[in-house]
Write a protein that holds these residues in place. Structure first.
Motif, short mmCIF file in Angstrom:
data_model
loop_
_atom_site.label_atom_id
_atom_site.label_comp_id
_atom_site.label_asym_id
_atom_site.label_seq_id
_atom_site.Cartn_x
_atom_site.Cartn_y
_atom_site.Cartn_z
N THR A 36 0.75 -1.18 0.01
CA THR A 36 -0.22 0.36 -0.45
C THR A 36 1.05 1.02 -0.19
O THR A 36 2.08 1.52 0.91
CB THR A 36 -0.99 0.34 0.90
OG1 THR A 36 -0.18 0.31 2.40
CG2 THR A 36 -2.41 -1.21 1.23
N ASN A 38 0.80 5.16 -0.07
CA ASN A 38 -0.77 6.53 0.86
C ASN A 38 -2.29 6.29 0.97
O ASN A 38 -3.33 6.79 0.56
CB ASN A 38 -0.49 7.72 -0.47
CG ASN A 38 0.82 8.06 -0.59
OD1 ASN A 38 0.94 8.37 0.28
ND2 ASN A 38 1.33 9.09 -1.80
N VAL A 40 -3.44 3.45 -0.49
CA VAL A 40 -3.82 2.77 -1.91
C VAL A 40 -3.19 1.10 -1.90
O VAL A 40 -1.67 1.55 -2.38
CB VAL A 40 -4.41 3.53 -2.97
CG1 VAL A 40 -4.31 3.24 -3.57
CG2 VAL A 40 -4.59 4.75 -2.55
N THR A 41 -3.27 0.38 -2.01
CA THR A 41 -2.99 -1.30 -2.40
C THR A 41 -2.73 -1.13 -3.92
O THR A 41 -3.14 -0.89 -4.77
CB THR A 41 -4.22 -2.06 -2.74
OG1 THR A 41 -3.04 -3.53 -2.80
CG2 THR A 41 -5.07 -1.72 -3.48
N GLN A 42 -1.71 -0.98 -4.21
CA GLN A 42 -0.51 -1.50 -5.19
C GLN A 42 -0.65 -2.39 -5.78
O GLN A 42 -0.71 -2.57 -7.31
CB GLN A 42 0.50 -0.69 -5.22
CG GLN A 42 0.58 0.70 -4.73
CD GLN A 42 -0.15 1.61 -5.15
OE1 GLN A 42 0.75 1.89 -6.45
NE2 GLN A 42 -0.84 2.38 -4.70
N SER A 45 -4.27 -6.18 -3.42
CA SER A 45 -4.41 -6.51 -2.22
C SER A 45 -3.83 -7.29 -1.90
O SER A 45 -3.90 -9.07 -1.42
CB SER A 45 -5.33 -7.15 -2.08
OG SER A 45 -6.58 -5.58 -1.72
#
Length: 144
Positions: A36, A38, A40-42, A45
């Motif tokens: 993650t 900021n 948000v998942t990159q 998940s």
């Protein structure tokens, strides 16, 4: 080349260099359950394999590269970042660290590539280390 082979090709040089000893070189290899950034998942998940390679000069200047697999639901397979900065010990308890990082996303979609400038102020006491960090991007993830 499939995604797993690309990840191995990126991580292998970091792993090999981690076995050599030199005071100015450092490397990390990390396995994460979800990458993650900021909040948000990159990786949608999913787990991530990440690696870094850094060189620090005696003057406080440092440079490095960092890589991770990513999954944005398109053809972007991995992230490869580079950074250059300088660490300065101002007093026994106060430090400053400033530089620039450039984030790149490898695959058919590189619209998210962007640069980010940063400054970090550190304070160390007998109770531990505290940092105040400032990051600024003029084109965060291609959003302008």
């Amino acid at each position: 080349m499939n995604n797993k082979l690309k990840q191995l090709a990126v991580a292998l040089p970091f792993a090999l260099l981690s076995t050599t000893v030199s005071a100015n070189w450092s490397t990390t290899i990390t396995a994460a359950s979800d990458y993650t950034f900021n909040g948000v998942t990159q990786t949608d998940s999913d787990p991530a394999i990440q690696a870094s390679l850094d060189y620090a000069f005696d003057s406080g200047i440092y440079a490095g590269a960092w890589a991770s697999n990513v999954d944005f639901g398109d053809d972007t397979d991995f992230e490869l970042d580079a950074y250059l900065g300088k660490y300065v010990q101002l007093t026994d308890t106060v430090s400053a660290d400033y530089g620039i990082a450039y984030y790149t996303y490898q695959g058919n979609n590189s619209d998210g590539n962007y640069a980010e400038a940063y400054t970090k102020f550190g304070y160390a006491s007998e109770y531990g280390q505290t940092e105040l960090n400032f990051w600024y991007s003029w084109d965060y993830f291609g959003t302008g």
